[in-house]
Design an enzyme around this catalytic site. Structure first.
Site, PDB file in Angstrom:
ATOM      1  N   LYS A   1       7.055   0.517   7.036  1.00 41.25           N
ATOM      2  CA  LYS A   1       6.669   1.760   6.366  1.00 41.25           C
ATOM      3  C   LYS A   1       7.901   2.580   6.077  1.00 41.25           C
ATOM      4  O   LYS A   1       8.639   2.937   6.985  1.00 41.25           O
ATOM      5  CB  LYS A   1       5.732   2.578   7.253  1.00 41.25           C
ATOM      6  CG  LYS A   1       4.465   1.866   7.501  1.00 41.25           C
ATOM      7  CD  LYS A   1       3.325   2.740   7.937  1.00 41.25           C
ATOM      8  CE  LYS A   1       2.078   1.879   7.847  1.00 41.25           C
ATOM      9  NZ  LYS A   1       0.929   2.375   8.530  1.00 41.25           N
TER      10      LYS A   1
ATOM     11  N   GLY B   1       0.818  -1.206   0.000  1.00 39.98           N
ATOM     12  CA  GLY B   1       0.000   0.000   0.000  1.00 39.98           C
ATOM     13  C   GLY B   1       0.845   1.247   0.000  1.00 39.98           C
ATOM     14  O   GLY B   1       2.052   1.191   0.256  1.00 39.98           O
TER      15      GLY B   1
ATOM     16  N   ASP C   1      -5.845  12.110  10.766  1.00 43.01           N
ATOM     17  CA  ASP C   1      -6.193  11.456   9.507  1.00 43.01           C
ATOM     18  C   ASP C   1      -7.007  10.187   9.765  1.00 43.01           C
ATOM     19  O   ASP C   1      -6.685   9.110   9.288  1.00 43.01           O
ATOM     20  CB  ASP C   1      -4.924  11.145   8.705  1.00 43.01           C
ATOM     21  CG  ASP C   1      -5.241  10.895   7.217  1.00 43.01           C
ATOM     22  OD1 ASP C   1      -6.393  11.136   6.812  1.00 43.01           O
ATOM     23  OD2 ASP C   1      -4.340  10.454   6.490  1.00 43.01           O
TER      24      ASP C   1
ATOM     25  N   GLY D   1       4.405   7.436   2.510  1.00 45.08           N
ATOM     26  CA  GLY D   1       5.316   6.636   1.699  1.00 45.08           C
ATOM     27  C   GLY D   1       4.728   5.271   1.441  1.00 45.08           C
ATOM     28  O   GLY D   1       3.506   5.103   1.420  1.00 45.08           O
TER      29      GLY D   1
END
Ligand SMILES: *[C@@H]1O[C@H](CO)[C@@H](O)[C@H](O)[C@H]1NC(C)=O
Ligand SMILES: *[C@@H]1O[C@H](CO)[C@@H](O)[C@H](O)[C@H]1NC(C)=O
Ligand SMILES: *[C@@H]1O[C@H](CO)[C@@H](O)[C@H](O)[C@H]1NC(C)=O
Ligand SMILES: *[C@@H]1O[C@H](CO)[C@@H](O)[C@H](O)[C@H]1NC(C)=O
Ligand SMILES: *[C@@H]1O[C@H](CO)[C@@H](O)[C@H](O)[C@H]1NC(C)=O
Length: 813
Positions: free
Chosen positions: A549, A526, A643, A531
């Site tokens: 990540k 993903g 978020d 990033g």
């Protein structure tokens, strides 16, 4: 004195008689088998008499007998760990009534264990008891058992749990454990842990001396959606605490890495300060200490604010969370403990409240001391706003009723004695002005001395650095970093002790490690704002799947910041948050390593083909709310997520939601000047204040949660033009349906939800509260959780966007 020879002879005799005794016991005439550790009828122990030794388990791990309390002449009948130096009592009989020296416990066939004081007062320890006792045994598990001649157990200490549970114990609905009074007092304490019919395990406080139990301030697990009838809480032999549902499904409640039971003792204790913790300690080490593997609540200073009552620490005190997540209670300066012997009776101020004749004079005997970031949230009696610092300070100084005033963002709260629920408040910039007797400041320099000394050392080091030659500085730096390396190595060593992590610190990975773990960053899973995410496997004692990540939009010179933020993220532990395992910070490479969750994101279960059931969705909503509450209120540093959206909620194997990417918004901070154009968060979920030059607060997450909650209820995206213009914007349409009483439209094909209209309406109302355009109208996450849990009523919400216009339509999209 006996001669050497005589001693030997005596020993041989003893061995022989032992042998004969054993023969006798093993002979078939005996219906029950007894071993040398068993306690025979008529055996007794005497308090304070070294000649009688406690009754020991065959493996010698546990002992039963008298333990002396702090007071010379106070003993309790108890069970403790026999082989370790620190006194760790796991069971006690007469905590409320310690007995004097010379008291005696005797095992009687008809009455079991009887405690007799030197004054011949008798008390039975082993009630209720039905049957005739043949013998007693201190078991290897820590259970003391009385059995009849058929070896059926008649009474056991495990059935009268006090504040500690041990592996192999099991509990059902109605089970309770009660904390002790304090570290040294074993009388009944203020906290209670209970298991309920629906499998929830709650911690509540007790209004001593009455038996009135307050509402649970913490619930360990809520899985009532399973609607099962049979819940068992199990502390299994390996040291895990589990919930067994319907004898088939198991949920592990305890988190953290548990050492093997061959090498470690495990116990779980409801501490006298309300913290329930699972501990472990190496068995064969004199030097090891009990370390916390898992404990709840995460922050007792925040989780236990009681509407009525003093809070965890007592009146006029301040709660600060210590490293082991236990409350560290302090008096404010110029306050003293009411009773130095009893930590929980609170503190009293050094001035005398005087609202006598000369009111104007009220401020002349007292002065104000300033402390930052503490709060007593439930002691307000007046709110003044707007007010500046100086005025806020004087408002309290000149008010004889006022004990403390606190200013935060131009709001000034006046507080009265006694101050309750005091705690350190790291979340906001606030200043507290505390009243004290004038001129007492000097006298108190004694208490602050250690702190000064520390500061002096730092100043000293700095001045040495500044004042000496480059060479000396280099040398010093070298020595310091060598020291640091040694400390670091030591840490690694403790951490590698048995191949699994003992402490909760983050792991450091090299770029090479991670490249290998992800097979050269092969499997991309993903892309996000930060990033790319890769799947990999790392070996930390045992191989586990991880999501790596790679951060590519990190702030340029945020080197120190990166470490600070990563540490903040690493310190969060909550079942509704994705766990950060480690990180890499090597040259240009910044990577975060998270646990990998198989089920992927909530988005695919809301908008894809595979839908969650209504029940599952309501639980998911609750889980997310709890996770957010933790980020906002309960972890050490307040975190605004910024978020929240379905893509950032992952589901674990049990469909328990886990919030991911929290803490990243700060890492990815853009230039101040950029904030207006480049808005953090994702369109459709972001709160209106992002567009309006208003301060960004926790309430932005509440807004996003509201949107998400609507999506969870309706299983559709917030913005979807395919369903027709009047329904395109979910936040508008949902309010319209609520107002017109046509809520069923929102869950058209969902029979479960349609038949649960009451809950649907509640959830919808909560969502509408959360998406209020005016941030101050939105509830806090705490309130949201309470409303979703149906603990407090949901008032009917106003229209979320009273100025809805074409313009705001653009905003919303
Ligand atoms: C202990 O309690 C359990 C459950 O309440 C009960 O079934 C059992 O008989 C008790 N055991 C003894 C020895 O009292
Ligand atoms: C849950 O149990 C109650 C009573 O035990 C029953 O009335 C109800 O229908 C059950 N709900 C579900 C979803 O199984
Ligand atoms: C648990 O067992 C009860 C009774 O046997 C049954 O009605 C119920 O459906 C079961 N629930 C689950 C979640 O397995
Ligand atoms: C205890 O529970 C854990 C976690 O489910 C499991 O890994 C372990 O095998 C269990 N131990 C025993 C002795 O059942
Ligand atoms: C400081 O403490 C010492 C002993 O603890 C005491 O004798 C002395 O009076 C104290 N000084 C002040 C200024 O309180």
């Amino acid at each position: 004195m006996m001669s050497q020879k005589h001693k030997k002879m005596a020993k041989v005799n003893l061995l022989l008689s032992h042998f004969l005794l054993n023969l006798l016991i093993l002979s078939p005439n005996f219906a029950f088998s007894q071993t040398k550790n068993d306690v025979k009828i008529g055996s007794s122990l005497i308090a304070g008499d070294d000649k009688t030794s406690p009754w020991i388990s065959p493996n010698e791990d546990f002992a039963f007998g008298f333990q002396q309390l702090g007071d010379e002449n106070q003993f309790i009948v108890s069970i403790w760990y026999n082989k370790i130096p620190e006194k760790t009592i796991i069971w006690y009989a007469n905590g409320d009534n310690p007995c004097p020296k010379g008291s005696r416990i005797e095992l009687l066939a008809d009455r079991g264990l009887v405690l007799t004081s030197p004054q011949q007062d008798e008390a039975s320890i082993s009630d209720p008891l039905i049957g005739i006792v043949a013998y007693g045994t201190m078991k290897d598990t820590g259970n003391f058992v009385l059995v009849n001649r058929h070896s059926d157990s008649l009474w056991q200490s495990f059935n009268q749990t006090k504040d500690t549970i041990l592996p192999t114990q099991e509990f059902r609905e109605g089970f309770k454990i009660s904390s002790r009074r304090s570290e040294t007092s074993f009388s009944k304490g203020r906290f209670l842990l209970r298991m309920f019919q629906n499998g929830n395990i709650g911690i509540a406080s007790l209004n001593l001396p009455s038996e009135y139990i307050n509402e649970n301030f913490y619930l360990i697990r809520s899985i009532d959606q399973l609607n099962a009838t049979n819940y068992v809480m199990k502390f299994n032999e390996s040291g895990y605490i589990l919930l067994l549902v319907n004898n088939s499904q198991e949920f592990v409640l305890s988190q953290g890495e548990i050492g093997s039971s061959a090498r470690f003792y495990h116990r779980a204790t409801l501490n006298y300060d309300g913290v329930f913790a699972l501990y472990q300690r190496l068995k064969d080490s004199k030097n090891d200490v009990w370390s916390t593997v898992w404990s709840v609540p995460d922050n007792i200073c925040y989780s236990f604010p009681s509407e009525k009552g003093s809070g965890v620490c007592g009146y006029n005190r301040i709660c600060r969370l210590s490293i082991d997540k236990r409350p560290d209670c302090q008096c404010p300066r110029a306050f003293t403990l009411v009773d130095p012997e009893d930590d929980y009776r609170g503190c009293i101020p050094d001035y005398v409240q005087d609202c006598g004749n000369n009111q104007e004079d009220a401020g002349s005997q007292v002065e104000m001391e300033t402390i930052t970031n503490i709060d007593w949230p439930t002691s307000d009696y007046e709110l003044l706003q707007p007010l500046d610092e100086e005025k806020c300070k004087n408002a309290c100084l000149n008010d004889c009723m006022c004990a403390v005033s606190i200013i935060r963002e131009n709001s000034c709260w006046k507080k009265k004695l006694p101050l309750s629920n005091g705690r350190v408040d790291n979340r906001v910039n606030s200043k507290a002005f505390i009243k004290r007797k004038k001129g007492t400041f000097r006298e108190n320099t004694n208490s602050s001395k250690p702190k000064n000394k520390k500061q002096e050392t730092i100043i000293l080091i700095v001045s040495v650095f500044l004042g000496s030659s480059v060479f000396v500085n280099c040398l010093l730096l070298g020595v310091l970093s060598l020291g640091f390396l040694l400390v670091y190595r030591n840490k690694r060593l403790t951490f590698d002790r048995n191949g699994s992590s003992m402490d909760q610190t983050l792991r450091y990975f090299s770029y090479k490690d991670l490249s290998k773990a992800t097979e050269g960053f092969k499997e991309e899973r993903g892309r996000g704002a930060f990033g790319i995410v890769y799947k990999g496997v790392v070996d930390i004692g045992n191989p586990i799947a991880v999501a790596v990540k790679k951060l590519d939009r990190i702030v340029q010179d945020g080197d120190k910041e990166f470490k600070t933020e990563v540490n903040v993220i690493g310190q969060t532990h909550h079942k509704n948050l994705v766990r950060l395992i480690g990180f890499c910070d090597e040259g240009p490479h910044r990577l975060l390593v998270y646990e990998f969750l198989n089920n992927g994101s909530l988005a695919s279960f809301l908008f894809g083909d595979l839908k969650l059931t209504w029940n599952q969705r309501t639980q998911v909503a609750l889980g997310i709310a709890r996770g957010l509450l933790y980020l906002h209120d309960e972890c050490i540093t307040q975190i605004i997520h910024c978020d929240i959206k379905p893509q950032n909620i992952l589901l674990d194997d049990q469909y328990e939601p886990r919030i991911s990417d929290f803490g990243l918004s700060k890492l990815l901070r853009m230039d101040q000047s950029e904030t207006q154009t480049a808005i953090r968060g994702t369109k459709g979920y972001v709160a209106p204040e992002w567009f309006r030059n208003m301060p960004i607060t926790l309430k932005v997450d509440v807004y996003s949660f509201g949107v998400l909650l609507l999506e969870i209820i309706c299983c559709r995206r917030n913005v979807d033009y395919e369903v027709g213009e009047d329904k395109a914007i979910l936040t508008y349409w949902a309010y319209d349906c609520y107002q017109q009483g046509t809520m069923y439209q929102l869950v058209q094909n969902d029979l479960d939800a349609m038949s649960d209209m009451k809950k649907l309406e509640k959830f919808l109302m909560v969502a509408i509260w959360c998406i209020q355009e005016d941030p101050s109208l939105r509830p806090t996450m705490k309130k949201v959780v309470l409303m979703l849990e149906e603990i407090v009523e949901v008032p009917s919400p106003p229209c979320p966007n009273p100025y809805r216009s074409e313009h705001s339509l653009v905003d919303a999209v």
